[in-house]
Motif scaffolding. Structure first.
Motif, PDB file in Angstrom:
ATOM      1  N   GLU A  41     -21.021 -48.393 -21.570  1.00 57.80           N
ATOM      2  CA  GLU A  41     -19.710 -49.096 -21.379  1.00 57.80           C
ATOM      3  C   GLU A  41     -19.361 -48.379 -19.779  1.00 57.80           C
ATOM      4  N   PRO A  42     -19.080 -49.347 -18.891  1.00 55.83           N
ATOM      5  CA  PRO A  42     -19.045 -49.020 -17.508  1.00 55.83           C
ATOM      6  C   PRO A  42     -17.949 -48.040 -17.418  1.00 55.83           C
ATOM      7  N   GLU A  43     -16.861 -48.258 -17.939  1.00 54.37           N
ATOM      8  CA  GLU A  43     -15.539 -47.507 -17.784  1.00 54.37           C
ATOM      9  C   GLU A  43     -16.058 -46.253 -18.178  1.00 54.37           C
ATOM     10  N   MET A  44     -16.617 -45.700 -19.283  1.00 57.05           N
ATOM     11  CA  MET A  44     -17.049 -44.494 -19.787  1.00 57.05           C
ATOM     12  C   MET A  44     -17.972 -43.890 -18.854  1.00 57.05           C
ATOM     13  N   VAL A  45     -18.905 -44.620 -18.567  1.00 56.83           N
ATOM     14  CA  VAL A  45     -20.048 -43.990 -17.515  1.00 56.83           C
ATOM     15  C   VAL A  45     -19.306 -43.650 -16.282  1.00 56.83           C
ATOM     16  N   LYS A  46     -18.379 -44.613 -15.686  1.00 60.91           N
ATOM     17  CA  LYS A  46     -17.616 -43.981 -14.443  1.00 60.91           C
ATOM     18  C   LYS A  46     -16.978 -42.666 -14.669  1.00 60.91           C
ATOM     19  N   GLN A  47     -16.232 -42.586 -15.594  1.00 64.88           N
ATOM     20  CA  GLN A  47     -15.437 -41.374 -15.999  1.00 64.88           C
ATOM     21  C   GLN A  47     -16.190 -40.230 -16.359  1.00 64.88           C
ATOM     22  N   ALA A  48     -17.492 -40.219 -16.797  1.00 64.01           N
ATOM     23  CA  ALA A  48     -18.288 -39.208 -16.822  1.00 64.01           C
ATOM     24  C   ALA A  48     -18.885 -38.680 -15.738  1.00 64.01           C
ATOM     25  N   GLY A  49     -18.800 -39.335 -14.605  1.00 68.25           N
ATOM     26  CA  GLY A  49     -19.406 -38.975 -13.177  1.00 68.25           C
ATOM     27  C   GLY A  49     -20.999 -38.714 -13.123  1.00 68.25           C
ATOM     28  N   PRO A  50     -21.303 -38.614 -12.183  1.00 69.26           N
ATOM     29  CA  PRO A  50     -22.915 -38.373 -11.904  1.00 69.26           C
ATOM     30  C   PRO A  50     -23.504 -37.390 -12.491  1.00 69.26           C
ATOM     31  N   ASN A  51     -22.614 -36.132 -12.910  1.00 67.84           N
ATOM     32  CA  ASN A  51     -23.500 -35.146 -13.611  1.00 67.84           C
ATOM     33  C   ASN A  51     -23.105 -35.422 -15.175  1.00 67.84           C
ATOM     34  N   GLY A  52     -22.682 -36.359 -15.814  1.00 69.67           N
ATOM     35  CA  GLY A  52     -22.252 -36.706 -17.076  1.00 69.67           C
ATOM     36  C   GLY A  52     -22.850 -37.646 -17.720  1.00 69.67           C
ATOM     37  N   ARG A  53     -22.987 -37.396 -19.119  1.00 74.04           N
ATOM     38  CA  ARG A  53     -23.346 -38.469 -20.139  1.00 74.04           C
ATOM     39  C   ARG A  53     -22.376 -38.575 -21.321  1.00 74.04           C
ATOM     40  N   VAL A  54     -22.381 -39.778 -21.837  1.00 75.76           N
ATOM     41  CA  VAL A  54     -21.582 -40.099 -22.988  1.00 75.76           C
ATOM     42  C   VAL A  54     -22.312 -40.410 -24.149  1.00 75.76           C
ATOM     43  N   LEU A  55     -22.182 -39.961 -25.259  1.00 72.09           N
ATOM     44  CA  LEU A  55     -22.908 -40.230 -26.505  1.00 72.09           C
ATOM     45  C   LEU A  55     -21.836 -40.747 -27.614  1.00 72.09           C
ATOM     46  N   SER A  56     -22.285 -41.705 -28.556  1.00 74.83           N
ATOM     47  CA  SER A  56     -21.489 -42.207 -29.447  1.00 74.83           C
ATOM     48  C   SER A  56     -22.214 -42.164 -30.581  1.00 74.83           C
ATOM     49  N   PRO A  57     -21.798 -42.369 -31.978  1.00 72.64           N
ATOM     50  CA  PRO A  57     -22.781 -42.656 -33.081  1.00 72.64           C
ATOM     51  C   PRO A  57     -23.054 -44.115 -33.073  1.00 72.64           C
ATOM     52  N   SER A  58     -24.261 -44.485 -33.495  1.00 72.66           N
ATOM     53  CA  SER A  58     -24.812 -45.937 -33.535  1.00 72.66           C
ATOM     54  C   SER A  58     -23.967 -46.541 -34.733  1.00 72.66           C
ATOM     55  N   VAL A  59     -23.795 -45.803 -35.688  1.00 73.68           N
ATOM     56  CA  VAL A  59     -22.678 -46.244 -36.801  1.00 73.68           C
ATOM     57  C   VAL A  59     -21.495 -45.511 -36.728  1.00 73.68           C
ATOM     58  N   LEU A  60     -20.509 -46.219 -36.510  1.00 75.18           N
ATOM     59  CA  LEU A  60     -19.222 -45.761 -36.270  1.00 75.18           C
ATOM     60  C   LEU A  60     -18.527 -45.428 -37.688  1.00 75.18           C
ATOM     61  N   PRO A  61     -18.065 -44.182 -37.911  1.00 75.08           N
ATOM     62  CA  PRO A  61     -17.158 -43.960 -39.189  1.00 75.08           C
ATOM     63  C   PRO A  61     -16.073 -44.560 -39.077  1.00 75.08           C
ATOM     64  N   ALA A  62     -15.176 -44.644 -40.435  1.00 78.81           N
ATOM     65  CA  ALA A  62     -13.882 -45.101 -40.448  1.00 78.81           C
ATOM     66  C   ALA A  62     -12.897 -44.165 -39.487  1.00 78.81           C
ATOM     67  N   GLY A  63     -11.936 -44.730 -39.090  1.00 77.74           N
ATOM     68  CA  GLY A  63     -10.829 -43.832 -38.210  1.00 77.74           C
ATOM     69  C   GLY A  63     -11.183 -44.031 -36.733  1.00 77.74           C
ATOM     70  N   PHE A  64     -11.217 -42.708 -36.295  1.00 75.80           N
ATOM     71  CA  PHE A  64     -11.227 -42.614 -34.908  1.00 75.80           C
ATOM     72  C   PHE A  64     -12.643 -42.791 -34.380  1.00 75.80           C
ATOM     73  N   THR A  65     -13.106 -43.370 -33.053  1.00 76.41           N
ATOM     74  CA  THR A  65     -14.114 -43.624 -32.515  1.00 76.41           C
ATOM     75  C   THR A  65     -14.789 -42.178 -32.198  1.00 76.41           C
ATOM     76  N   PRO A  66     -15.764 -41.684 -32.486  1.00 70.46           N
ATOM     77  CA  PRO A  66     -16.133 -40.378 -31.997  1.00 70.46           C
ATOM     78  C   PRO A  66     -17.028 -40.458 -30.451  1.00 70.46           C
TER      79      PRO A  66
END
Length: 185
Positions: free
Chosen positions: A52-77
């Motif tokens: 997702e472009p917004e999250m990639v941008k926020q992570a910056g050049p030295n960061g990466r964002v991961l998320s579960p491939s199957v989302l649990p109920a409740g908050f998106t980890p």
């Protein structure tokens, strides 16, 4: 004890938490290993690198964002992994950190800035790495943020693990596994 580099660590948490307030699927792709300039880490099965472009941008050049491939109920980890460039006093703080220093130097400023409630604060050790493992909990929504930040004196890494404050043992386990999977290059 106040660490000059704590502003860097605080910034990491603030930008990563803002993107995951609502439950939603995060577009991504499977990677087995994330490569950074000075380290790599194995990505646990069931986790994808977020595109997702917004999250990639926020992570910056030295960061990466991961998320579960199957989302649990409740908050998106999500897990934000960053290679940090800390000043010498920030590295010294992390190398000598105690649970009390982690609470006073990182957790309290983070809780004050984000208007959240401090959770557990302890040190993090794995191999030659030492640092802080702290948590803050939002009083207004379902988010809890755990930050594991550590250094070996040369490489400094931060993992910001956002999860449902009601409990997410699988997210905590994945976060810890990722922190233990950091290997210097």
């Amino acid at each position: 004890m106040r660490m000059a580099g704590s502003a860097v660590l605080l910034f990491v948490v603030m930008v990563s938490g803002a993107a995951c307030k609502k439950k939603r699927a995060l577009p991504g792709h499977r990677v087995d290993v994330l490569q950074f300039n000075s380290f790599s880490l194995a990505v646990p099965a069931g986790w994808n690198q977020v595109d997702e472009p917004e999250m990639v941008k926020q992570a910056g050049p030295n960061g990466r964002v991961l998320s579960p491939s199957v989302l649990p109920a409740g908050f998106t980890p999500s897990v934000l992994i960053q290679q940090l460039e800390l000043p010498a006093d920030g590295i010294a703080f992390m190398r000598g950190a105690t649970a009390e220093a982690c609470a006073a130097g990182i957790q309290k400023p983070m809780a004050d800035q984000t208007k959240s409630t401090p959770g557990p604060s302890k040190t993090w050790d794995h191999g030659s790495f030492h640092g802080c493992d702290i948590e803050v909990v939002s009083p207004t929504d379902r988010q809890a943020t755990r930050q594991i930040s550590f250094t070996d004196g040369t490489i400094t890494v931060s993992l910001v693990c956002n999860r449902d404050k009601g409990g997410a043992p699988a997210v905590d386990a994945a976060c810890e596994a990722m922190a233990r999977a950091v290997v210097a290059r």
